[in-house]
Design a protein around this motif. Structure first.
Motif, PDB file in Angstrom:
ATOM      1  N   ASN A 428     -18.733  28.838-105.060  1.00 35.41           N
ATOM      2  CA  ASN A 428     -17.583  29.047-105.715  1.00 35.41           C
ATOM      3  C   ASN A 428     -16.558  30.068-105.457  1.00 35.41           C
ATOM      4  O   ASN A 428     -15.286  30.042-105.466  1.00 35.41           O
ATOM      5  N   ALA A 429     -17.155  30.894-104.470  1.00 34.03           N
ATOM      6  CA  ALA A 429     -16.063  31.779-103.927  1.00 34.03           C
ATOM      7  C   ALA A 429     -15.338  30.913-102.702  1.00 34.03           C
ATOM      8  O   ALA A 429     -13.921  31.226-102.602  1.00 34.03           O
ATOM      9  N   GLU A 430     -15.772  30.093-102.064  1.00 33.57           N
ATOM     10  CA  GLU A 430     -15.019  29.108-101.220  1.00 33.57           C
ATOM     11  C   GLU A 430     -13.986  28.438-102.222  1.00 33.57           C
ATOM     12  O   GLU A 430     -12.797  28.125-101.683  1.00 33.57           O
ATOM     13  N   MET A 431     -14.603  28.013-103.065  1.00 34.69           N
ATOM     14  CA  MET A 431     -13.278  26.841-104.038  1.00 34.69           C
ATOM     15  C   MET A 431     -12.229  28.054-104.358  1.00 34.69           C
ATOM     16  O   MET A 431     -11.235  27.522-104.687  1.00 34.69           O
ATOM     17  N   THR A 432     -12.658  29.283-104.939  1.00 35.12           N
ATOM     18  CA  THR A 432     -11.611  30.215-105.289  1.00 35.12           C
ATOM     19  C   THR A 432     -10.538  30.354-104.305  1.00 35.12           C
ATOM     20  O   THR A 432      -9.360  30.262-104.319  1.00 35.12           O
ATOM     21  N   ALA A 433     -11.176  30.476-103.081  1.00 37.38           N
ATOM     22  CA  ALA A 433     -10.090  30.914-101.666  1.00 37.38           C
ATOM     23  C   ALA A 433      -9.508  29.674-101.633  1.00 37.38           C
ATOM     24  O   ALA A 433      -8.357  29.815-101.034  1.00 37.38           O
ATOM     25  N   GLN A 434      -9.958  28.515-101.689  1.00 38.30           N
ATOM     26  CA  GLN A 434      -9.223  27.032-101.440  1.00 38.30           C
ATOM     27  C   GLN A 434      -8.237  27.012-102.593  1.00 38.30           C
ATOM     28  O   GLN A 434      -6.880  26.525-102.188  1.00 38.30           O
ATOM     29  N   ARG A 435      -8.373  27.417-103.874  1.00 33.30           N
ATOM     30  CA  ARG A 435      -7.235  27.589-104.817  1.00 33.30           C
ATOM     31  C   ARG A 435      -6.268  28.396-104.720  1.00 33.30           C
ATOM     32  O   ARG A 435      -4.842  28.034-104.717  1.00 33.30           O
ATOM     33  N   GLU A 436      -6.669  29.618-103.831  1.00 33.87           N
ATOM     34  CA  GLU A 436      -5.491  30.476-103.572  1.00 33.87           C
ATOM     35  C   GLU A 436      -4.546  30.113-102.349  1.00 33.87           C
ATOM     36  O   GLU A 436      -3.392  29.961-102.351  1.00 33.87           O
TER      37      GLU A 436
END
Length: 888
Positions: A428-436
């Motif tokens: 989920n942290a990787e996904m959040t970073a991708q969204r940013e």
């Protein structure tokens, strides 16, 4: 009793009781709170909530609603009673009868003899539950219906109280259970074992109004409703289990054929081990759900409903691979489901080709994903185990998702099968970073993951001056060159380069308008500009290719806009303003812009609205937009402060961040006044015609209009006119008469198709008498074995077999029929009651025959059917059946 007959009996029972039969609504309703219709009462919510008056005679209705629930998708197949798609039969009363009427109606249908139109269930095996303090319902069950007190159990709010989860109607429930016997579990009624005691019907007594929930989920009863309502739901699939004498919903006539096909295609066998059984059930369940979703217009995608569909289809494909399939399977599974479901949903046949096309495309794409992703996962899992660890790292799961298109739920499944966990916090942290990153990339599109610090010197010291509102060419100086994310001083022919100029007439993509195309020229140097993006809203980055010559820092160039491109873009962008203004006139001020895209000759406009637009509304929107074009209003632009712009009534759109100074574009005064930095025509007539193509949903509460402008609109209208002219010529009708003429032809075609089907059925049935005369005797059994002419479907074979069995009734007799149908050989075995009493089992004979035609099948002792892949083995199969019967 076949499932479609169960449906028919339910509907007829309640029609006879004065209810209006209401067709199932689509699985997709215009309800922002629901992804899919998940209960039979959903289409009736406006009547229960008092928003509309029910249009039904006697204020009662009955329906068999298509439903989909996917919250517990991972439980499918593990339990044997759960389906993602199911048919909820319901009867509803909106202020008419109440508890006693609902209870009597339900009990009557369940226990009424089959010969009288009921389900013929043994009343001694029915148990009921009521809410803890619902003495009224308990009294009706015991003293009016006659259920013994020991078979009436009281349960709490979690089991026997209903509400929508929000303030509004609520009330107690009463549920009906069927005791399947000691082989299925412990005695003691539903409160002891809900596997043995299967819930088949839920009666909701909607009589109270509730308030909001507190932090613990408790709520206050505010009082009784002025109108008491009934909402009941009977599970068609569960009743089919009971009436077809099978253990679970996967072995009924609707799903077992899919499992049979899965056995043929994979080489695995159902009912041999638990893991494989789960996979067979997933295939059967998800295939049916996917088919019904595609039927109702869902297509695979990576979000919302489309994602659910994609996930279901991919679970089917992967389950088949795990069972041993080596080639494509989805189309075969879907074709089987369509055959089993068509008797209840005739519209399936009209959509068969479309459904199969969707399946073929999705399977082809996923098999590629599965191959590459599975290989990577296997390597990852092996390395994790070798290291003595038990967790797939979040970055590893993200790589599968981001690089290989592997859904995270699939990674979770495969990890569980390998005895591993997945670091979901890390994922989920990787996904959040991708969204940013995606957010940043939206601002500086197509720069990949380049370090934007490379542009910092120009952002801080040399922001680009945009001249494109007034001129299409400009003399400029090259201030910067970027190649491969690095600042460079020169570039040569063939290089892909990013150019930063001190001034530019080329528009950078923003506000939904695509960037200008153009070129930079200096002597022999020609640089083709394909895209222009903004960095930090200050620097224009020209993404380009050096076609000839070379470029270096400090060079003077002439920047030129492609005039044709700009003209079309200005037309489309200004037409977008007209569409927005027309929308607000037709739908009201709540229909505001939620996004747009403009390219030369084409626009799409997203807006917030919860209802589908009618054809009349679309026509009115197109008319208003073209009236503004025809009036040739000037398009005025004003640069002012944000506060002054708001005072002018200018619309600020969909969360844009505006600076202190803004640009206002005004067309026809109050008709359209918006903040907009795009390029526009000088007057509305320069837009040319506007052709509205249609509108569609793009998410919960959002819709999209698409349109052409200028010459693209003219060409569109010309094609449409030519098409209409051609059809009119073919039909020898005037253009104005085409709708009525086409409708007339369509009705005639439907009538002809029905007539052909009826004649086909009559032709088959007319030969049955002659066939009976050809029956032979084997010992004490009369046997009729025939291969009918090619092309007879499995359904028609069943009809003929049932008819022949009826003609042979009163003596031990067996009918065996088959027919070549393309490369398949459907076959049927039907036995009279007397033959069954002698020990004949149609299901066993079907298996015997199937061995010789590479087929499988099953059914009950008196009727069974199957399908084979080797029609040439039919004669040997017939002889084997004769040998089996000769031994009786």
């Amino acid at each position: 009793m076949q499932t479609h007959e169960i449906r028919d009996r339910f509907t007829q029972h309640f029609v006879d009781a004065g209810h209006t039969a209401v067709p199932s609504a689509s699985l997709i309703l215009d309800d922002p709170t629901l992804l899919f219709v998940n209960a039979g009462m959903v289409p009736f919510k406006p009547y229960f909530l008092g928003q509309q008056n029910p249009p039904f005679e006697n204020r009662t209705a009955t329906s068999i609603q298509k439903c989909v629930r996917t919250l517990d998708i991972d439980e499918v197949g593990i339990t044997t009673r759960h389906n993602t798609f199911f048919q909820m039969a319901g009867n509803f009363s909106f202020g008419g009868y109440f508890k006693e009427g609902a209870i009597r109606n339900a009990w009557s249908l369940l226990t009424k003899p089959v010969a009288e139109g009921g389900f013929g269930l043994d009343p001694e095996r029915l148990w009921v539950t009521v809410y803890l303090d619902d003495d009224e319902a308990a009294d009706i069950w015991e003293n009016i219906v006659g259920v013994p007190a020991e078979r009436i159990q009281r349960m709490g709010m979690e089991d026997n109280y209903w509400s929508m989860g929000v303030p509004g109607p609520c009330g107690p429930c009463s549920e009906i259970y069927y005791d399947r016997g000691p082989d299925y579990g412990a005695e003691g009624g539903p409160e002891a074992d809900e596997h043995r005691y299967m819930e088949i019907w839920n009666l909701v007594f909607m009589q109270y109004e509730r308030g909001p929930s507190d932090e613990n989920g408790n709520f206050e009863i505010l009082g009784e409703l002025p109108q008491k309502n009934i909402d009941t739901g009977l599970g068609i699939e569960r009743v089919a289990c009971l009436l077809q004498g099978v253990d679970n919903v996967y072995e009924t006539d609707l799903l077992r054929p899919v499992i049979n096909v899965a056995e043929e295609l994979t080489g695995a066998t159902y009912n041999e081990n638990h893991d494989n059984d789960v996979r067979f059930r997933v295939i059967a369940d998800h295939t049916r759900t996917a088919m019904m979703l595609i039927l109702d217009g869902v297509t695979p995608s990576n979000e919302g409903r489309g994602y659910i569909l994609r996930r279901l289809m991919r679970r089917v494909i992967r389950s088949a691979r795990l069972l041993g399939a080596e080639s494509k399977t989805l189309e075969s599974f879907l074709a089987t489901v369509m055959d089993t479901m068509s008797p209840s949903f005739p519209e399936i046949e009209d959509n068969r080709d479309r459904i199969l096309r969707v399946a073929a495309t999705e399977e082809k794409a996923f098999l590629r994903t599965l191959e590459s992703g599975t290989e990577l996962f296997d390597r990852t899992a092996a390395s994790i185990k070798e290291a003595g660890k038990t967790t797939v790292g979040g970055h590893q799961a993200f790589e599968l998702h981001d690089t290989y298109g592997f859904p995270i739920d699939l990674t979770l499944e495969m990890a569980a099968e390998a005895g591993l966990e997945v670091d979901m916090d890390g994922f989920n942290a990787e996904m959040t970073a991708q969204r940013e990153r995606a957010k940043a990339d939206n601002k500086a599109k197509k720069h990949g993951h380049a370090d934007e610090s490379v542009y910092r010197q120009w952002v801080d010291d040399n922001p680009t001056e945009f001249l494109g509102y007034e001129q299409l060419t400009a003399d400029a100086t090259v201030l910067g060159l970027v190649r491969g994310g690095q600042s460079v001083t020169t570039a040569k022919a063939g290089d892909e380069i990013e150019v930063i100029l001190d001034v530019t007439p080329l528009y950078a993509e923003s506000g939904g308008q695509l960037a200008d195309r153009g070129r930079l020229v200096a002597g022999d140097t020609v640089i083709e500009v394909k895209d222009v993006q903004k960095i930090a809203k200050r620097v224009f980055v020209h993404k380009a290719t050096v076609v000839s010559g070379g470029v270096e820092l400090g060079m003077s160039v002439k920047a030129e806009v492609d005039e044709t491109w700009r003209h079309g873009a200005r037309q489309a962008h200004t037409a977008t303003h007209l569409i927005h203004g027309a929308l607000r006139q037709v739908l009201g001020p709540t229909a505001v812009q939620a996004g747009s895209l403009n390219r030369p000759g084409y626009l799409r406009f997203d807006f917030n609205y919860t209802e589908q637009l009618s054809d009349e509304q679309l026509e009115e929107i197109a008319l208003i937009a073209n009236q503004v074009v025809d009036a040739d209003y000037p398009v005025n632009t004003v640069e002012t402060t944000l506060d002054e712009a708001k005072a002018m009534g200018a619309l600020a759109l969909f969360g844009e961040n505006y600076g202190d100074n803004v640009r206002v574009v005004e067309v026809a005064g109050p008709f359209s006044t918006e903040l907009c930095g795009g390029t526009h025509v000088a007057s509305s007539a320069q837009i040319g015609p506007v052709a509205v193509l249609g509108e569609s949903s793009v998410g919960s509460g959002a819709r999209r209009i698409e349109a052409y402008s200028g010459m693209d609109a003219f060409r569109y209208y010309s094609r449409e006119a030519a098409l209409v002219s051609g059809v009119a010529s073919t039909l020898k009708a005037k253009s104005d008469d085409l709708p009525a003429r086409i409708s007339q032809l369509t009705e005639r075609l439907k009538a002809a198709e029905k007539e052909i089907a009826a004649l086909h059925q009559q032709q088959l049935m007319s030969n049955t008498a002659a066939l009976v005369d050809e029956a032979e005797t084997l010992g004490d059994v009369t046997v009729l074995i025939r291969q009918l002419p090619d092309g007879v479907t499995g359904g028609d074979l069943r009809t003929v077999g049932s008819d022949l069995r009826g003609k042979l009734a009163g003596r031990p007799a067996v009918v065996v029929l088959a027919s070549r149908n393309d490369a398949k050989l459907p076959f049927v075995v039907a036995a009279t009651a007397e033959a069954v009493d002698m020990g004949v089992k149609a299901g066993d004979l079907v298996k015997t025959f199937g061995e010789y035609v590479d087929g499988r099948g099953g059914g009950k002792p008196d009727m069974a059917q199957g399908s084979g892949a080797t029609p040439e083995g039919a004669e040997a199969g017939f002889r084997a059946v004769k040998d089996a019967l000769g031994g009786l």
